[in-house]
Design an enzyme around this catalytic site. Structure first.
Site, PDB file in Angstrom:
ATOM      1  N   LYS A   1      39.579  15.574  19.701  1.00  0.00           N
ATOM      2  CA  LYS A   1      39.447  14.131  19.557  1.00  0.00           C
ATOM      3  C   LYS A   1      38.082  13.749  18.988  1.00  0.00           C
ATOM      4  O   LYS A   1      37.861  12.613  18.634  1.00  0.00           O
ATOM      5  CB  LYS A   1      39.714  13.435  20.894  1.00  0.00           C
ATOM      6  CG  LYS A   1      38.993  14.031  22.069  1.00  0.00           C
ATOM      7  CD  LYS A   1      39.608  13.578  23.385  1.00  0.00           C
ATOM      8  CE  LYS A   1      39.002  14.355  24.536  1.00  0.00           C
ATOM      9  NZ  LYS A   1      39.916  14.864  25.504  1.00  0.00           N
TER      10      LYS A   1
ATOM     11  N   LYS B   1      39.914  24.347  16.476  1.00  0.00           N
ATOM     12  CA  LYS B   1      40.794  23.655  17.431  1.00  0.00           C
ATOM     13  C   LYS B   1      40.909  22.165  17.080  1.00  0.00           C
ATOM     14  O   LYS B   1      39.910  21.556  16.697  1.00  0.00           O
ATOM     15  CB  LYS B   1      40.130  23.826  18.810  1.00  0.00           C
ATOM     16  CG  LYS B   1      40.794  23.143  19.942  1.00  0.00           C
ATOM     17  CD  LYS B   1      39.934  23.246  21.199  1.00  0.00           C
ATOM     18  CE  LYS B   1      38.933  22.111  21.278  1.00  0.00           C
ATOM     19  NZ  LYS B   1      38.488  21.749  22.621  1.00  0.00           N
TER      20      LYS B   1
ATOM     21  N   LYS C   1      29.080  22.608  21.909  1.00  0.00           N
ATOM     22  CA  LYS C   1      28.769  21.185  22.065  1.00  0.00           C
ATOM     23  C   LYS C   1      27.269  20.928  21.999  1.00  0.00           C
ATOM     24  O   LYS C   1      26.836  19.924  21.466  1.00  0.00           O
ATOM     25  CB  LYS C   1      29.322  20.647  23.396  1.00  0.00           C
ATOM     26  CG  LYS C   1      30.825  20.446  23.383  1.00  0.00           C
ATOM     27  CD  LYS C   1      31.249  19.590  24.571  1.00  0.00           C
ATOM     28  CE  LYS C   1      32.750  19.346  24.561  1.00  0.00           C
ATOM     29  NZ  LYS C   1      33.213  18.622  25.733  1.00  0.00           N
TER      30      LYS C   1
END
Ligand code: TYM
Length: 333
Positions: free
Chosen positions: A201, A198, A116
């Site tokens: 969203k 993966k 991230k």
């Protein structure tokens, strides 16, 4: 109360984007299954979501929508505590305390932080770095025995275990040491366009994911467009990641093993297989979708649910927080 239900299950989902079938099959569906054996605390982790900038109006809407999805999926708010994380200030406070027992080295090793923070570039918040500590606080405040999550959260649950053990060793038995609960199928639903990644969203390409609230048409289209291969047999193999992902999705819905699914589709082509996967998803999500609409429309029911739940959660969390404060040497008022 069922004797088994004395054991506690805790989990949460960030309202940082609309929920995908990854969240549903990796987490929510297992939460529903666990509720007969465990007393559950499931929260909408809004404080986790703000580690990345959120639009305030959208955050408010999604927080309520997620709570409605929990209930619509079959979690009973009268038998469990379904709450909003920021309604229980003890989470923030316990998180600070635990921060003082967590090492920078441990947080730097978190793979989700590495991923991230690479995406966030220069604007990586300190909150993004310490977020696993907040997650540990969430879990430890409720004497949690099991934490049902998808595979990607395993490392964070292990950190919660390490912090619990460290604190217990320093101050004597304080926390229950939690176990991750990761189901065999559904634990890792992959991106439909890039099945090495993966499903998430936060992916930009909408063909890559399916949302819990997507219409039957959208579901059919996305499954139809899902990347496969030119091998032509329905097999759960590393060299067929797209097909394996669809087998995994079907298995998580039907509770069938991948071996059984391979047998069912022996000699049957991808077109029929995809149609069946789409249909299974549509049928699974249909009742959830219609209940979500009803629940969201009933504002007073929603409000009563999250207020009552917050009261119960605050009571339990504050008790653990006071225990922590006492052991550390803070003066209790
Ligand atoms: P989050 O919001 O990223 O994801 C919520 C849950 O969905 C699972 N999940 C998946 N499972 C299978 N396949 C996928 N593609 C997929 N994508 C997401 C996640 O594993 C997770 O179980 N930090 C957590 C939220 C959290 C939490 C907690 C969880 C905060 N406090 C305490 C458990 C206990 C998170 O960001 O999950």
């Amino acid at each position: 109360m069922n004797k088994e239900r004395e054991k506690i299950s805790f989990s949460g989902i960030q309202p940082s984007g609309d929920l995908t079938i990854g969240n549903y099959l990796g987490a929510i569906k297992n939460w529903v299954g666990l509720q007969k054996d465990f007393y559950a605390y499931y929260c909408v982790v809004d404080l986790h979501a703000i580690t990345i900038r959120q639009d305030p109006k959208e955050l408010r809407e999604r927080t309520l929508k997620n709570l409605a999805i929990y209930i619509a999926s079959g979690l009973d708010p009268d038998k469990n505590t379904l709450f909003i994380q920021s309604h229980v200030p003890a989470h923030s406070e316990a998180s600070w305390l635990l921060n003082c027992y967590c090492y920078i080295g441990e947080l730097s090793r978190m793979t989700q932080y590495k991923d991230k923070s690479q995406k966030a570039g220069e604007s990586v918040s300190a909150g993004l770095f310490t977020y696993p500590v907040l997650m540990a606080a969430d879990i430890l405040l409720y004497d949690t025995n099991v934490v049902p999550v998808g595979n990607d959260q395993k490392q964070h649950v292990e950190l919660a275990r390490d912090l619990a053990i460290r604190f217990n060793n320093l101050y004597g038995q304080t926390f229950v040491v939690p176990e991750p609960y990761i189901a065999d199928s559904g634990a890792r639903i992959m991106d439909l366009q890039n099945p090495d990644k993966k499903m998430s969203k936060s992916i930009d390409n909408p063909n890559a994911y399916i949302l819990i609230l997507d219409s039957p048409d959208v579901i059919k289209r996305r499954i139809n467009r899902a990347v496969t291969d030119d091998i032509g047999v329905v097999r759960f193999l590393d060299k067929q990641p797209g097909i394996s992902n669809l087998i995994n999705i079907l298995g998580a819905i039907t509770n069938k093993s991948y071996k059984d699914i391979e047998k069912d589709y022996d000699g049957i082509g991808y077109a029929q297989f995809k149609e069946d996967v789409a249909q299974a998803l549509i049928e699974e999500l249909k009742p959830v979708q219609s209940r979500v609409k009803e629940i969201l429309a009933d504002k007073s029911y929603m409000e009563k649910t999250y207020k009552d739940s917050a009261e119960r959660a605050n009571y339990v969390a504050n008790k653990t927080l006071r225990k922590m404060q006492k052991k550390i040497g803070l003066i209790i008022r």
